[in-house]
Design a protein around this motif. Sequence first.
Motif, mmCIF file in Angstrom:
data_model
loop_
_atom_site.group_PDB
_atom_site.id
_atom_site.type_symbol
_atom_site.label_atom_id
_atom_site.label_comp_id
_atom_site.label_asym_id
_atom_site.label_seq_id
_atom_site.Cartn_x
_atom_site.Cartn_y
_atom_site.Cartn_z
ATOM 1 N N ASP A 9 42.149 44.808 34.029
ATOM 2 C CA ASP A 9 41.681 43.573 34.663
ATOM 3 C C ASP A 9 42.457 43.220 35.925
ATOM 4 O O ASP A 9 41.959 42.477 36.776
ATOM 5 C CB ASP A 9 41.687 42.402 33.676
ATOM 6 C CG ASP A 9 43.058 42.117 33.081
ATOM 7 O OD1 ASP A 9 44.044 42.765 33.499
ATOM 8 O OD2 ASP A 9 43.142 41.253 32.195
ATOM 9 N N ASP A 10 43.667 43.768 36.103
ATOM 10 C CA ASP A 10 44.416 43.517 37.341
ATOM 11 C C ASP A 10 44.082 44.537 38.422
ATOM 12 O O ASP A 10 44.650 44.501 39.513
ATOM 13 C CB ASP A 10 45.915 43.506 37.071
ATOM 14 C CG ASP A 10 46.470 44.869 36.672
ATOM 15 O OD1 ASP A 10 45.656 45.816 36.448
ATOM 16 O OD2 ASP A 10 47.701 45.011 36.581
ATOM 17 N N THR B 297 42.356 40.407 45.234
ATOM 18 C CA THR B 297 41.348 40.442 44.177
ATOM 19 C C THR B 297 40.484 39.190 44.200
ATOM 20 O O THR B 297 40.989 38.075 44.326
ATOM 21 C CB THR B 297 42.022 40.564 42.796
ATOM 22 O OG1 THR B 297 42.761 41.796 42.752
ATOM 23 C CG2 THR B 297 40.998 40.547 41.676
ATOM 24 N N GLN C 279 37.774 37.036 41.909
ATOM 25 C CA GLN C 279 37.402 36.881 40.509
ATOM 26 C C GLN C 279 36.131 36.049 40.386
ATOM 27 O O GLN C 279 35.965 35.043 41.066
ATOM 28 C CB GLN C 279 38.534 36.214 39.735
ATOM 29 C CG GLN C 279 39.844 36.985 39.772
ATOM 30 C CD GLN C 279 40.891 36.392 38.856
ATOM 31 O OE1 GLN C 279 40.571 35.746 37.861
ATOM 32 N NE2 GLN C 279 42.153 36.593 39.196
ATOM 33 N N THR C 280 35.230 36.521 39.530
ATOM 34 C CA THR C 280 34.026 35.767 39.197
ATOM 35 C C THR C 280 33.970 35.624 37.683
ATOM 36 O O THR C 280 34.849 36.108 36.964
ATOM 37 C CB THR C 280 32.755 36.467 39.702
ATOM 38 O OG1 THR C 280 32.475 37.606 38.863
ATOM 39 C CG2 THR C 280 32.902 36.931 41.147
ATOM 40 N N ASN D 32 36.207 41.182 38.121
ATOM 41 C CA ASN D 32 37.265 41.129 39.121
ATOM 42 C C ASN D 32 37.039 42.292 40.070
ATOM 43 O O ASN D 32 36.791 43.426 39.622
ATOM 44 C CB ASN D 32 38.651 41.255 38.484
ATOM 45 C CG ASN D 32 38.962 40.122 37.530
ATOM 46 O OD1 ASN D 32 38.389 39.034 37.634
ATOM 47 N ND2 ASN D 32 39.862 40.366 36.596
ATOM 48 N N CYS E 210 38.071 44.259 44.066
ATOM 49 C CA CYS E 210 38.824 44.380 45.304
ATOM 50 C C CYS E 210 38.332 45.648 46.005
ATOM 51 O O CYS E 210 37.434 46.336 45.506
ATOM 52 C CB CYS E 210 40.334 44.425 45.064
ATOM 53 S SG CYS E 210 40.937 45.949 44.312
ATOM 54 N N CYS F 201 36.130 47.692 40.591
ATOM 55 C CA CYS F 201 35.566 46.592 39.816
ATOM 56 C C CYS F 201 35.961 46.692 38.350
ATOM 57 O O CYS F 201 35.849 47.758 37.738
ATOM 58 C CB CYS F 201 34.038 46.600 39.936
ATOM 59 S SG CYS F 201 33.240 45.255 39.029
ATOM 60 N N LYS G 58 33.957 42.240 33.034
ATOM 61 C CA LYS G 58 34.391 41.491 31.864
ATOM 62 C C LYS G 58 33.403 41.673 30.721
ATOM 63 O O LYS G 58 32.276 42.126 30.915
ATOM 64 C CB LYS G 58 34.543 40.012 32.228
ATOM 65 C CG LYS G 58 35.592 39.783 33.323
ATOM 66 C CD LYS G 58 35.712 38.320 33.724
ATOM 67 C CE LYS G 58 36.744 38.129 34.829
ATOM 68 N NZ LYS G 58 36.862 36.727 35.268
#
Length: 273
Positions: free
Chosen positions: A88-89, A105, A107-108, A112, A114, A127, A130
Amino acid sequence: MPSGGASFVCIDRVILPVPDAKAAAEWYINEFEFRIGRRGSKEIDLRIQDGETLLTLTEHSGNQRYQPLIHLDASGHVPCFNFYCHWDDLHSGWLRSRNISVTSTMQTDHMNVCEMIDPYGNVTGICHEKSNSLFYTPAPGPVPPMFHRILAVFLPIIDLESSIRWYVDMLGFELVNHWGQGADLKIGRGETIVTMIVMDEELHRQALLRLNGQAYYSLQTPSIHDAYRQLSQLGVPAGSCREQDGVNRFHICSPEGLIIRISEKELIQIVST
């Protein structure tokens, strides 16, 4: 069900221009543990873990100035395609520690994201989906790889509804998600999706200029000659069909000017590096 005249299996390749395919392959292998799937005279295919879509590194013609693949829309953070990351990072700190340029990054609710720039100036997305996303897949193990597969190919679109109809009716895509300013489509049973992003005419024109008339993804067909005949009968503009390094291919053009490679399915053999 899709109603297309031509039958495509999946997106079999995403394509990055590089000045030296061998050197670029070594970089991607060393940094991300990709594996060589095929070596050609001007192209090298890399496997991304167990993903079906290959990363194809292709050397530019000697008569052309090298031009990397950059954003379709920099201000909108739209790359040509993105990698699926289970972390997730997005491992952005690790990438920076390797002197790999990444953006901050975003976030939605569902992801996530970048962008990463390789040593040759190519911009690709990263990407993390989630668990509430339509396109989430669980990690294959307790320590998943940096990149798992190609998640999506992005298309710059002016007229969304007309574009959806063309890709469904002519190419057999299937609409799976429509959110007003874009849409997601599937190709056969392929794991890599197509994401359409609506742009105004000027942004769209700039995106096509950045692409320089080059294809950045390839659709795989079980029969190149059947696909060529079917698309020609449907009035889809197609270039000549030719063989390169054992792969039969031709190119088509969408009504909005986007070039798409069509490749025949061939046996990919892993070779040692």
